[in-house]
Write an enzyme that holds these catalytic residues in place. Structure first.
Site, mmCIF file in Angstrom:
data_model
loop_
_atom_site.group_PDB
_atom_site.id
_atom_site.type_symbol
_atom_site.label_atom_id
_atom_site.label_comp_id
_atom_site.label_asym_id
_atom_site.label_seq_id
_atom_site.Cartn_x
_atom_site.Cartn_y
_atom_site.Cartn_z
ATOM 1 N N HIS A 28 1.136 13.962 14.622
ATOM 2 C CA HIS A 28 1.516 15.366 14.747
ATOM 3 C C HIS A 28 1.350 16.053 13.389
ATOM 4 O O HIS A 28 1.786 15.513 12.368
ATOM 5 C CB HIS A 28 2.991 15.523 15.135
ATOM 6 C CG HIS A 28 3.308 15.237 16.554
ATOM 7 N ND1 HIS A 28 2.484 15.562 17.609
ATOM 8 C CD2 HIS A 28 4.404 14.679 17.115
ATOM 9 C CE1 HIS A 28 3.048 15.207 18.744
ATOM 10 N NE2 HIS A 28 4.201 14.663 18.480
ATOM 11 N N HIS A 73 10.299 10.136 15.959
ATOM 12 C CA HIS A 73 10.500 11.500 15.475
ATOM 13 C C HIS A 73 11.240 12.337 16.508
ATOM 14 O O HIS A 73 11.193 12.059 17.718
ATOM 15 C CB HIS A 73 9.168 12.167 15.105
ATOM 16 C CG HIS A 73 8.201 12.228 16.241
ATOM 17 N ND1 HIS A 73 7.450 11.141 16.642
ATOM 18 C CD2 HIS A 73 7.853 13.234 17.083
ATOM 19 C CE1 HIS A 73 6.690 11.475 17.662
ATOM 20 N NE2 HIS A 73 6.914 12.753 17.956
ATOM 21 N N CYS A 123 2.268 22.803 16.538
ATOM 22 C CA CYS A 123 1.998 21.368 16.473
ATOM 23 C C CYS A 123 0.555 21.113 16.872
ATOM 24 O O CYS A 123 0.137 21.447 17.982
ATOM 25 C CB CYS A 123 2.954 20.613 17.389
ATOM 26 S SG CYS A 123 2.648 18.831 17.409
#
Lengths: 145, 145
Positions: free
Chosen positions: A71, A105, A119
């Protein structure tokens, strides 16, 4: 998403012309709270990556997960926290977050503010893995501090 | 760019921790005016795309060019204009611009404001083509209106 025009205007409230506001994930597929998803660029026709905008409502959070794909994140609204691996950070406007492969995450909005972020991900990517029930507390501990 | 940390903070002025402010292009390689470039995500280690931040000073402009690869753009500072193909648009905060393959394009800041934008491109991409001297006026005509 509808047809991608050449120029699509921002409405002034983090909505865009011809961009649908989607559920973050299918309800019940993974734990999350108060998150929406908008696909700004589909990642077709020559770009091998997608650009999405996620918005987490005050007190909400994304799924605690990991996957092989990376990401690349930029905050563009509000503030909150992120967990990346074994550390948590306070994040705010225009901060950058990189989530490496197979790294746990999670993104959390502040209790009194939204957290909105871009993102970037590869168009072709693996599905997220979730922690086992018994692992969640230990993995997310840095967020409690 | 220096080593990409997991979280890199925005300084409050469109500069980021561990991100260098670069020349837009090599001086003299193509016509442009008052543009800087910052590579926010390198597009290595699992993401096949780069995310860059370009900032055009008031009255400045990027190179008029075209190429096979696609640009996916979001304005995040100021306002200005963009040319995509045979049309020009006024663009401002958070507007989205898609530049299709082999389409002439140029970004211009307003005379009294900067224009700062994110631009996502494939990590592997072809080099820009420039118009012949005699073509420039016709191609950029929509920007004059």
């Amino acid at each position: 998403m509808k047809d991608e025009g050449l120029v699509r205007r921002h409405s002034g409230d983090f909505h865009w012309e011809d961009v649908d506001v989607l559920a973050y994930k299918q309800e019940g597929s993974a734990p999350f709270k108060d998150v929406t998803r908008q696909v700004l660029f589909e990642g077709t026709g020559g770009v091998p990556a997608q650009l999405r905008y996620f918005e987490v409502a005050p007190g909400g959070h994304t799924t605690l997960e990991r996957h092989e794909h990376v990401h690349a994140v930029m905050v563009i609204r509000g503030h909150g926290q992120c967990l990346v691996g074994d550390k948590a950070w306070d994040i705010a406007m225009h901060d950058l977050v990189r989530v490496p492969p197979m790294t746990w995450h999670q993104f959390r909005a502040a209790s009194d503010d939204v957290l909105g972020f871009l993102c970037m991900v590869p168009s072709e990517r693996d599905r997220p893995q979730l922690p086992a029930e018994g692992e969640i507390a230990a993995i997310s501990r840095p967020l409690q501090k």
